[in-house]
Design an enzyme around this catalytic site. Structure first.
Site, mmCIF file in Angstrom:
data_model
loop_
_atom_site.group_PDB
_atom_site.id
_atom_site.type_symbol
_atom_site.label_atom_id
_atom_site.label_comp_id
_atom_site.label_asym_id
_atom_site.label_seq_id
_atom_site.Cartn_x
_atom_site.Cartn_y
_atom_site.Cartn_z
ATOM 1 N N SER A 279 46.573 -32.006 -25.893
ATOM 2 C CA SER A 279 45.736 -32.972 -25.604
ATOM 3 C C SER A 279 44.160 -33.500 -26.303
ATOM 4 C CB SER A 279 44.328 -31.967 -24.979
ATOM 5 O OG SER A 279 43.219 -30.937 -26.044
ATOM 6 N N ASP A 280 44.018 -34.775 -26.420
ATOM 7 C CA ASP A 280 43.128 -35.418 -27.552
ATOM 8 C C ASP A 280 41.825 -34.480 -27.290
ATOM 9 O OD1 ASP A 280 40.913 -37.355 -28.595
ATOM 10 O OD2 ASP A 280 41.305 -39.163 -27.578
ATOM 11 N N PHE A 281 41.147 -34.552 -28.683
ATOM 12 C CA PHE A 281 39.768 -33.717 -28.423
ATOM 13 C C PHE A 281 38.712 -32.756 -27.527
ATOM 14 C CE2 PHE A 281 39.957 -32.967 -33.191
ATOM 15 C CZ PHE A 281 41.995 -33.263 -33.184
ATOM 16 N N GLY A 282 38.575 -32.979 -26.964
ATOM 17 C CA GLY A 282 37.135 -32.813 -25.345
ATOM 18 C C GLY A 282 38.091 -32.950 -24.029
ATOM 19 N N ALA A 283 39.100 -33.471 -24.143
ATOM 20 C CA ALA A 283 39.488 -33.894 -23.451
ATOM 21 C C ALA A 283 40.753 -32.786 -21.976
ATOM 22 C CB ALA A 283 40.741 -34.668 -23.529
#
Ligand code: NOJ
Length: 783
Positions: A279-283
């Site tokens: 995942s992208d950071f916080g996605a």
């Protein structure tokens, strides 16, 4: 094979309604004939990973799927008992970020202008070795078509290559292959349709950050997805990327990191991707939804995976076979890249460059390993080969002058190298971020630290001194200094004006102009210069130049992009003609914001619970939009001048079959006919002659028009390019292999690629609007 997959679904998950079963849940099985079973280099790794997963406890498996902040931007858990260490994940596409003794490379958007396949692959190979040298297992990069560049207003286009899907695809393939040749695992990002940053309507926080932000939903039709936004990712899969990062945006209403359609059906089934999705950071927004939706690892932190994932698997909400699949996917590229037997340990710690730091109770040492080798020399070459000469009255290359004036803060050293923080965020004023010296790279996760900047003023002064040329400078932009700027310009035979556009992740553009009123500086210098003005643009996107480009004393204009740390040296190579410019614009420069589709980015929250971006222009982005609507750009895609001239002759297109030999992970894309989608069916050829007075390289470009029956297709598509270096008077021949996919369209009804029958027009030349030679080829076979 399709039916085998469908059947194994049902057998493996009898307790879930079929509509809810993601296809990635299929446990690899003896009779599973996946894309790696015909001798692909990943096959052995795939088998080994399967064996190891069987040995693990549920806790150990979960440990591998969750990455938390550590010495690297994210570190996943390992299984020491089985000799599996945690993995280190770190940005980014222009070189290892957050550490020292590395190279700050020209950004992808800049390097794309070289249109040089070998150069791009070698750049990638060298970047890969820098990551390896720091002990980074997985690079959070390259950016391969997310964003692609749908809108010139998007603030992160400079991290990716180009809005043209063919150029982007080929460069994505070569970049993954080059980087992974070092043993590094790449992470193609941001998957997919991430064409703008979130919309924010809250006040700025104390640090100038945005608040009240909501992710945008990209709404796209099937054909546009397959023909425009997916091909670059398909190429990264073919090249063997070990990881793919799911993006922040939603896709047709569902978050990209829990989007069953995008991750399971398209990426894992249709493209046959055998690595892992992180995942992208916080996605990440859910545990069960993300796991069943196809996300294999959460970064960074234990918000939805870790304990929550363990609980859900224990409860049976997530089948253990899916957890096995996640771990299998994480370990397959790790074994395939031989990181189990031969890979350096992490020897740095991110954010600060001191010698040691405590993170989560552990003290990490920073060994300051110098991983640069002779990369500065190569970064300089890439930057010079990627500098586009947009206009030239003959003032360049510089010769026979004795007094040069240099103007603009953009020619200067940054006042500090890290004073703007690790992200290179430099807040100036309340809503705008500027860089504080020459712009060599953008801000945010695409940035890389530089250990030095060869500022333009440094390189120009050194070169000029060798030649007995006097250099005066006023390295200011502010009208408060216009008096001295005018005075120095008045005494200069050549006035070099440096202007810029600094782009930062999280801040899409509000306009298409320069930072710091650069237009005014150019006009002021032009008014006062004794001789001719050379404008140098350091920008990560399209600039409207109409205010000043045709002024009488504007002799030359160079688009230097974000050239990285070797900026000044590369520029001097071009200014004095040691390198003959050969780069071409990998995007279109319009004359007015009105040239692009209106409301190209969503700026409002909208009426629902999230903002919606309708990709209503379909396939027609960048030059395809300009072609379709008959809009004359200022500088078209593929445009760029040289100090010499070239002529094209002997254009031919012949049928020639060559089997695809490049693929690492075979895709499962469906198509009509017998020949493989990535097999070559035709080869086009053209001769190029250097008819000018100095040696130089030309980029021959091949464009194709589909038969008239394909009414949804824009007027032309890039389908080949080749760069050839030629001595004066020399002629060379270049070839463009045309693969089945290059002449195929996505049939939405049949859900497959097909070659339309009819007359294909091929044109060749040196820009998308300068195509002197043409051939029509009738295709009546599906091959
Ligand atoms: C968010 C960015 O979108 C992504 O590209 C990057 O890898 C992470 N932040 C980590 O910096």
């Amino acid at each position: 094979m399709w039916s085998i997959i469908q059947n194994s679904f049902l057998l493996l998950s009898p307790f879930l309604p079929t509509s809810l079963i993601p296809s990635s849940q299929i446990t690899p099985h003896e009779d599973y004939h996946g894309p790696l079973t015909d001798g692909g280099v990943w096959y052995e790794a795939y088998e080994r990973a399967r064996g190891v997963v069987k040995e693990m406890t549920m806790e150990e498996k979960v440990n591998l799927t969750t990455a938390i902040t550590g010495p690297c931007q994210a570190n996943s858990g390992g299984v020491p008992r089985l000799g599996i260490p945690g993995l280190c994940f770190n940005d980014g596409p222009s070189g290892p970020r957050y550490t020292d003794f590395v190279t700050q490379w020209p950004s992808a958007f800049t390097a794309a202008a070289s249109f040089d396949r070998d150069l791009i692959e070698e750049r990638a190979r060298r970047i890969g070795y820098e990551f390896r040298g720091k002990g980074i297992n997985v690079e959070l990069g390259p950016v391969t078509g997310g964003p692609l560049g749908r809108s010139p207003y998007a603030g992160r286009n400079w991290e990716a290559f180009t809005p043209d899907p063919y150029l982007s695809s080929t460069l994505s393939f070569l970049t993954v292959r080059g980087m992974q040749s070092s043993g590094l695992i790449t992470c193609a990002k941001h998957y997919i349709l991430y064409e703008q940053d979130p919309v924010c309507d809250g006040p700025l926080d104390d640090e100038g950050g945005r608040t009240g932000c909501r992710d945008v939903s990209s709404e796209v039709d099937d054909k546009t997805m397959k023909e425009l936004y997916l091909p670059s990712f398909a190429e990264t899969v073919r090249a063997g990327t070990g990881a793919v990062m799911c993006s922040y945006n939603k896709i047709n209403g569902t978050a990209a990191c829990e989007n069953d359609d995008a991750l399971n059906r398209i990426l894992k089934d249709e493209l046959g991707f055998k690595g892992f999705v992180l995942s992208d950071f916080g996605a990440t927004h859910s545990t069960v939804g993300s796991a069943l939706g196809g996300m294999d690892m959460e970064l960074p932190g234990e918000y939805y995976y870790g304990q929550r994932l363990l609980k859900a698997v224990k409860k049976g909400t997530i089948p253990e076979s899916r957890l096995d699949d996640m771990v299998h996917r994480i370990l397959t590229p790790w074994y395939a890249s031989k990181q189990d037997s031969d890979y350096p340990k992490v020897n740095y710690q991110k954010y600060d460059l001191s010698d040691s730091k405590e993170v989560n109770g552990h003290v990490f040492k920073n060994e300051h390993v110098d991983v640069r080798g002779d990369n500065a020399m190569y970064a300089r070459k890439v930057a010079a080969e990627s500098t586009v000469l947009l206009k030239n009255s003959g003032v360049l290359p510089i010769k026979g002058v004795r007094r040069i004036g240099v103007f603009g803060t953009d020619a200067d050293y940054p006042s500090t190298l890290s004073g703007c923080g690790p992200d290179l965020f430099c807040l100036v004023g309340s809503r705008r971020r500027y860089w504080n010296g020459t712009v060599t790279i953008g801000g945010g996760s695409g940035a890389a630290y530089a250990d030095y900047i060869a500022a333009p003023i440094e390189a120009i002064s050194l070169k000029a001194r060798q030649q007995g040329i006097r250099v005066d400078h006023v390295l200011q932009d502010d009208p408060a200094h216009f008096g001295s700027i005018g005075w120095v310009a008045y005494q200069s035979e050549i006035c070099l004006v440096f202007v810029s556009l600094f782009l930062v992740e999280g801040w899409d553009r509000e306009h298409l102009r320069l930072d710091k009123r650069g237009e005014e500086l150019i006009k002021h210098v032009e008014k006062n210069c004794a001789g001719e003005v050379v404008v140098v643009l350091h920008a990560g996107g399209q600039i409207i130049v109409e205010d000043w480009i045709d002024l009488p004393k504007i002799g030359a204009v160079l688009f230097a992009g974000y050239p990285g740390q070797e900026t000044g040296n590369a520029l001097v190579d071009i200014l004095w003609g040691d390198v003959n410019p050969s780069a071409k614009l990998p995007f279109t420069m319009g004359k007015s914001p009105k040239d692009w589709p209106r409301d190209n980015l969503v700026r409002e929250m909208g009426k629902g619970s999230y903002p919606i971006a309708e990709f209503s222009e379909g396939l027609a982005i960048d030059y395809k939009w300009f072609d379709k609507h008959d809009i004359t750009p200022r500088y078209e895609f593929g445009y760029g001048l040289s100090y010499t001239n070239f002529e094209f002759s002997g254009f031919e297109v012949e049928e020639r079959y060559e089997k695809d030999r490049d693929t690492v992970q075979k895709t499962n894309e469906r198509y009509e006919g017998q020949r493989g989608l990535y097999d070559t069916l035709y080869v086009a050829k053209v001769n190029i002659t250097n008819t000018g007075k100095v040696p130089g390289a030309e980029v021959a470009q091949l464009y194709m028009t589909f038969p008239k029956s394909e009414v949804e297709q824009p007027p032309k598509h890039l389908r080949g390019y080749a760069k050839e270096y030629l001595e004066v008077g020399q002629m060379g021949t270049v070839e463009f292999p045309i693969r089945k996919k290059d002449i195929s369209v996505w049939d939405v009804k049949k859900q497959l690629w097909k070659v339309p029958h009819g007359n294909f027009i091929f044109r060749v030349g040196n820009s998308s609007r300068e195509l002197p030679l043409k051939m029509t080829v009738e295709i009546g076979s599906s091959f």
